[in-house]
Design a protein around this motif. Structure first.
Motif, mmCIF file in Angstrom:
data_model
loop_
_atom_site.group_PDB
_atom_site.id
_atom_site.type_symbol
_atom_site.label_atom_id
_atom_site.label_comp_id
_atom_site.label_asym_id
_atom_site.label_seq_id
_atom_site.Cartn_x
_atom_site.Cartn_y
_atom_site.Cartn_z
ATOM 1 N N VAL A 188 -3.453 -9.920 -0.948
ATOM 2 C CA VAL A 188 -2.209 -10.642 0.135
ATOM 3 C C VAL A 188 -3.042 -11.587 1.047
ATOM 4 O O VAL A 188 -3.590 -10.294 2.037
ATOM 5 C CB VAL A 188 -1.350 -9.180 0.893
ATOM 6 N N SER A 189 -2.741 -12.178 1.602
ATOM 7 C CA SER A 189 -3.196 -13.063 2.894
ATOM 8 C C SER A 189 -2.397 -13.695 3.952
ATOM 9 O O SER A 189 -1.341 -12.477 3.624
ATOM 10 C CB SER A 189 -3.272 -14.450 2.306
ATOM 11 N N GLU A 190 -2.793 -12.753 5.198
ATOM 12 C CA GLU A 190 -2.259 -12.896 6.315
ATOM 13 C C GLU A 190 -0.952 -13.866 6.146
ATOM 14 O O GLU A 190 -0.728 -13.708 6.811
ATOM 15 C CB GLU A 190 -3.309 -13.059 7.636
ATOM 16 N N GLN A 191 -1.504 -15.130 5.646
ATOM 17 C CA GLN A 191 -0.784 -16.295 5.974
ATOM 18 C C GLN A 191 0.844 -16.065 4.681
ATOM 19 O O GLN A 191 2.058 -16.076 5.582
ATOM 20 C CB GLN A 191 -0.669 -17.565 4.993
ATOM 21 N N ASN A 192 0.851 -15.199 3.798
ATOM 22 C CA ASN A 192 1.987 -14.068 3.015
ATOM 23 C C ASN A 192 2.578 -12.963 4.213
ATOM 24 O O ASN A 192 3.145 -11.863 3.771
ATOM 25 C CB ASN A 192 1.812 -13.698 1.525
ATOM 26 N N PHE A 193 2.251 -12.265 5.096
ATOM 27 C CA PHE A 193 2.237 -11.671 6.160
ATOM 28 C C PHE A 193 4.122 -11.672 6.292
ATOM 29 O O PHE A 193 4.184 -12.266 7.003
ATOM 30 C CB PHE A 193 1.700 -10.727 7.531
ATOM 31 N N PRO A 194 4.946 -10.548 6.482
ATOM 32 C CA PRO A 194 4.567 -9.064 5.095
ATOM 33 C C PRO A 194 4.539 -9.078 3.626
ATOM 34 O O PRO A 194 5.652 -9.928 4.052
ATOM 35 C CB PRO A 194 5.677 -7.707 6.153
ATOM 36 N N GLN A 195 4.386 -8.588 3.247
ATOM 37 C CA GLN A 195 4.406 -9.067 1.641
ATOM 38 C C GLN A 195 4.099 -7.920 1.378
ATOM 39 O O GLN A 195 3.797 -6.078 1.732
ATOM 40 C CB GLN A 195 2.972 -9.255 0.980
ATOM 41 N N PHE A 196 5.908 -7.131 0.048
ATOM 42 C CA PHE A 196 6.302 -5.987 -0.089
ATOM 43 C C PHE A 196 5.505 -5.751 -1.967
ATOM 44 O O PHE A 196 6.037 -7.421 -2.765
ATOM 45 C CB PHE A 196 7.434 -5.947 0.080
ATOM 46 N N LEU A 197 5.819 -5.168 -2.651
ATOM 47 C CA LEU A 197 4.969 -4.275 -3.462
ATOM 48 C C LEU A 197 4.845 -3.347 -4.128
ATOM 49 O O LEU A 197 5.463 -2.222 -3.070
ATOM 50 C CB LEU A 197 3.164 -4.293 -3.106
ATOM 51 N N PHE A 198 5.909 -3.559 -5.009
ATOM 52 C CA PHE A 198 6.098 -2.163 -5.574
ATOM 53 C C PHE A 198 5.070 -1.328 -6.745
ATOM 54 O O PHE A 198 4.397 -1.705 -7.249
ATOM 55 C CB PHE A 198 7.168 -2.369 -6.983
ATOM 56 N N PHE A 199 5.158 -0.184 -6.706
ATOM 57 C CA PHE A 199 4.074 0.612 -7.614
ATOM 58 C C PHE A 199 5.177 1.445 -8.546
ATOM 59 O O PHE A 199 5.427 2.444 -7.701
ATOM 60 C CB PHE A 199 2.885 1.424 -7.213
ATOM 61 N N PRO A 200 5.051 1.046 -9.916
ATOM 62 C CA PRO A 200 5.841 2.052 -10.396
ATOM 63 C C PRO A 200 5.273 3.556 -10.299
ATOM 64 O O PRO A 200 3.650 3.819 -10.068
ATOM 65 C CB PRO A 200 5.674 1.824 -12.119
ATOM 66 N N SER A 201 5.964 4.985 -10.938
ATOM 67 C CA SER A 201 5.513 6.153 -11.111
ATOM 68 C C SER A 201 3.940 6.467 -11.830
ATOM 69 O O SER A 201 4.247 4.634 -12.905
ATOM 70 C CB SER A 201 6.204 7.325 -11.254
ATOM 71 N N ASN A 202 3.522 6.775 -11.198
ATOM 72 C CA ASN A 202 1.984 6.287 -12.797
ATOM 73 C C ASN A 202 1.153 5.484 -12.631
ATOM 74 O O ASN A 202 0.971 5.061 -13.923
ATOM 75 C CB ASN A 202 2.095 7.191 -14.009
ATOM 76 N N TRP A 203 1.404 4.960 -11.806
ATOM 77 C CA TRP A 203 0.819 3.624 -11.288
ATOM 78 C C TRP A 203 -0.568 3.253 -12.146
ATOM 79 O O TRP A 203 -1.560 4.351 -11.425
ATOM 80 C CB TRP A 203 0.733 2.434 -10.870
ATOM 81 N N VAL A 204 -1.353 2.644 -12.812
ATOM 82 C CA VAL A 204 -2.519 2.254 -13.411
ATOM 83 C C VAL A 204 -3.585 1.471 -12.627
ATOM 84 O O VAL A 204 -3.268 0.258 -12.388
ATOM 85 C CB VAL A 204 -2.896 2.109 -14.870
ATOM 86 N N ARG A 205 -3.919 2.078 -12.072
ATOM 87 C CA ARG A 205 -5.139 1.380 -10.572
ATOM 88 C C ARG A 205 -5.505 -0.442 -11.214
ATOM 89 O O ARG A 205 -5.593 -0.939 -10.131
ATOM 90 C CB ARG A 205 -5.982 1.800 -9.989
#
Length: 274
Positions: A132-149
């Motif tokens: 996520v670059s500053e030019q793309n602020f704000p950026q929204f991300l979805f992390f599913p439950s038990n997300w694998v890193r």
């Protein structure tokens, strides 16, 4: 004093500025404690994200504002007031330190440069980690439950409104939030209906009709089921049509609200996407 106006010494100017800055910081911190929003940083992120709760995360400058910010806060309140097992989180990235002007104004030497050029960019490592670059602020991300890193989160690319956020989260997290125009009982019938065979759909429709009341919400669910029985293309075509109407500036607001409720009901018939 000249013309009745008292000149402030540089010290008093600086003291006044410090008081004002302190007040602004206090107001900003108070505003940041919005209902339903969990603030994360690079020491807490991995202690919270990736366990048994899905998470909708905003990465933005430290103090957000604007329409998207308002929509995000309203989304958090709606989810916080529901039984949905979803976290709404924010990661604030510190903004750059403004140029030092003390030497010009007060004859003071500039402070020493920090050893780490990025030291002032708190949480910039989290933004960089997820691309996520500053030019793309704000950026929204979805992390599913038990997300694998080792995997990437989903990037939200839809309109930045409360209803659109909620529709997206309800779909991706497979949870019940309850949007305007939706009914929890018929939401369950709709999920069964789209997953069933043609023969089973007729039986599900009968069961749903037995619970139909005089309200327009349950009536619309029944109508959609009948339309889908008549044509498998109805759902995609009607969804496209309603979205187009919502984007049409010539449509009156009360009509848009009606179309929005119908679109919410149609999402009950959409199988969760990955």
């Amino acid at each position: 004093a000249e013309c009745g106006v008292t000149k402030l010494a540089p010290y008093h100017v600086m003291q006044t500025c410090e008081i004002l800055l302190g007040l602004l910081c206090f107001l900003s911190i108070a505003r940041a404690q919005d209902r339903g929003i969990l603030s994360l940083d690079n020491t807490t992120f991995d202690r919270v994200i990736g366990f048994n709760q899905a998470a909708f995360v905003r990465i933005d400058k430290e103090y957000s504002y604007g329409d998207a910010d308002d929509a995000f806060r309203e989304t958090a309140k709606a989810i916080g007031g529901s039984s949905a097992n979803v976290l709404v989180c924010q990661v604030g990235v510190t903004e750059p330190t403004p140029p030092y002007r003390g030497e010009d104004s007060y004859g003071e030497a500039p402070p020493p440069e920090p050893e780490d050029e990025d030291a002032w960019r708190d949480n910039s490592d989290l933004a960089e980690r997820f691309g996520v670059s500053e030019q793309n602020f704000p950026q929204f991300l979805f992390f599913p439950s038990n997300w694998v890193r080792t995997t990437s989160p989903l990037v939200y690319e839809g309109p930045r409104t409360k209803d659109d956020f909620l529709r997206y989260i309800q779909d991706k997290a497979s949870v019940w939030i309850g949007l305007p125009g939706q009914d929890e009982r018929f939401h369950a019938f709709a999920a069964q209906f789209v997953a069933a065979s043609a023969e089973e759909r007729a039986d599900i429709l009968k069961s749903a009709m037995a619970l139909k009341g005089d309200d327009t919400t349950s009536a619309y669910y029944i109508k959609v089921m009948n339309k889908i029985l008549a044509s498998d293309e109805f759902l995609s075509k009607e969804t496209t049509r309603l979205k187009k109407m919502l984007e049409d500036s010539g449509v009156k607001q009360d009509k848009k609200e009606q179309f929005g409720r119908r679109l919410n009901a149609l999402t009950s018939f959409m199988q969760p996407s990955s």
